[in-house]
Design an enzyme around this catalytic site. Structure first.
Site: not given
Ligand SMILES: *[C@@H]1O[C@H](CO)[C@@H](O)[C@H](O)[C@H]1NC(C)=O
Ligand SMILES: *[C@@H]1O[C@H](CO)[C@@H](O)[C@H](O)[C@H]1NC(C)=O
Ligand SMILES: *[C@@H]1O[C@H](CO)[C@@H](O)[C@H](O)[C@H]1NC(C)=O
Ligand SMILES: *[C@@H]1O[C@H](CO)[C@@H](O)[C@H](O)[C@H]1NC(C)=O
Length: 368
Positions: A41, A334, A337
């Site tokens: 990610s 978040d 991340h």
């Protein structure tokens, strides 16, 4: 000739044709450097939008992307990611997600990364594109390029290209949030060796395909992510970093260093940048005001302790979430991340820094 050029000549517009020529000749240029991106990610530019997975592994809804994109792209941040900045610094177009441009053009590179992916096929299995599958897609792209450009020019393109990796975090985080028989049936060292072993195989395969220039990230400060702190509070009432994850990250990073040393010894013409992302992140954690951060522990977007629950956007299990008013104050966007600002700082260090990246920064790697 790329598909793009065939299409443009099909339109027979002189103006577009001349633009096409410049794209075409850049492939012929000896110094043309493509960027191929692999990992999780941290790098996923939207591949998971196209696979059968759940919103736990997607970020194609608001407020993701809001700082820099007119619509959410699937990037796990408020804006651009590190590979986007590297492409920009290298004067390449944004490197597109593979599933968005499955048939090319590929001369500037492509992004295979998938949120949640690990080096081990078992990691979030069935929900993500694991590293070995990403390698399979790269081989398809290589075959496609050979058809378009011929073997010689493809060889040249692949040997000049930069291959960037961020992988490993999910192999460790997944052992905390789901049952892992692979983890519970091995020692930590054996498990780390499997992660690194599979990673090594992928690098060797890309080398065989012609790749020479690699960028490796150490696993970041995963035990200090808001999610890890929230888990720590739930389990031990401590608001500190999660020690068990920090330990695994450190073991991984040591093994990664050995992996790189061995590859460098065994593969002729191997060139690389090793970014100590863990050390860089630790420095920023310890010196927030130097970078204009007001909060390096709490996420901008989420809920629960440190906004560490993965609820940003309200499209996963938890529907309520908070959103900060000034994302520039936050290191994390978040639960796990970073914000675009953090990614810009990291990419700048990776591109032209001299402290956390060795033996070459990526600017130099592009020139080699
Ligand atoms: C997608 O995954 C779900 C659950 O894993 C499954 O029920 C469904 O059939 C899958 N859909 C496709 C198109 O593969
Ligand atoms: C993990 O496995 C244990 C025992 O096998 C089981 O009791 C538990 O419910 C499982 N947890 C999850 C999240 O699947
Ligand atoms: C890759 O990982 C699998 C488990 O997913 C393991 O069985 C295998 O031995 C590993 N391969 C290498 C080369 O370490
Ligand atoms: C955490 O703190 C609460 C209240 O202070 C207490 O009731 C609870 O037992 C503690 N839990 C642990 C795991 O220490």
């Amino acid at each position: 000739m790329t598909n793009f050029c065939v299409h443009v000549f099909g339109l027979a517009l002189a103006l577009l044709a001349s633009f096409c020529n410049s794209v075409h000749s850049s492939a012929l240029n000896e110094h043309h450097v493509a960027l191929f991106v692999f990992g999780d990610s941290l790098f996923d530019a939207g591949n998971n939008n196209y696979i059968n997975t759940t919103n736990d592994y997607r970020a194609n809804f608001r407020p993701y992307g809001e700082t820099s994109f007119p619509y959410p792209t699937g990037r796990f941040s408020d804006g651009f990611l590190i590979p986007d900045f590297i492409a920009k610094f290298a004067k390449l177009p944004l490197v597109p997600a593979y599933f968005r441009v499955k048939h090319g053009p590929f001369i500037n590179g492509v992004n295979f990364a998938s949120a949640g992916a690990g080096s081990l096929a078992e990691t979030f299995s069935g929900m993500v594109i694991d590293l070995k599958t990403q390698l399979g897609y790269f081989k398809k792209v290589s075959g496609h390029l050979k058809q378009e450009l011929g073997t010689e020019r493809t060889k040249e393109l692949l040997s000049n290209a930069v291959y960037m990796f961020n992988i490993g975090s999910n192999d460790y985080v997944s052992t905390l949030v789901s049952n892992s028989s692979l983890f519970s049936s091995h020692t930590k060292k054996e498990y780390v060796d499997m992660v690194i072993g599979n990673f090594t195989t992928v690098i060797e395969e890309i080398y065989k395909e012609g790749g020479r220039k690699f960028v490796f990230f150490s696993v970041g400060n995963i035990g200090c992510a808001p999610l890890a702190r929230a888990l720590n509070i739930q389990q031990t009432n401590s608001s500190g970093c999660l020690g068990s994850l920090q330990t695994l990250a450190n073991m991984h990073n040591e093994a990664l260093q050995n992996m790189i040393t061995n590859l460098n010894k065994n593969l002729q013409g191997f060139k690389y940048s090793h970014f100590d992302f863990f050390a860089f992140a630790t420095y920023v954690f310890n010196n927030p005001s130097k970078y204009g951060f007001k909060d390096t522990k709490t996420a901008c977007c989420g809920s629960g302790p440190f906004r560490g629950f993965p609820s940003c956007g309200g499209k996963r299990q938890i529907k309520e979430y908070e959103l900060c008013s000034n994302v520039e104050d936050y290191l994390f966007f978040d639960y796990a991340h970073a914000s675009e600002k953090t990614y810009r700082l990291s990419a700048t260090e990776l591109w032209e820094g001299t402290t956390y990246v060795a033996p070459n920064n990526v600017k130099l790697l592009f020139q080699l």
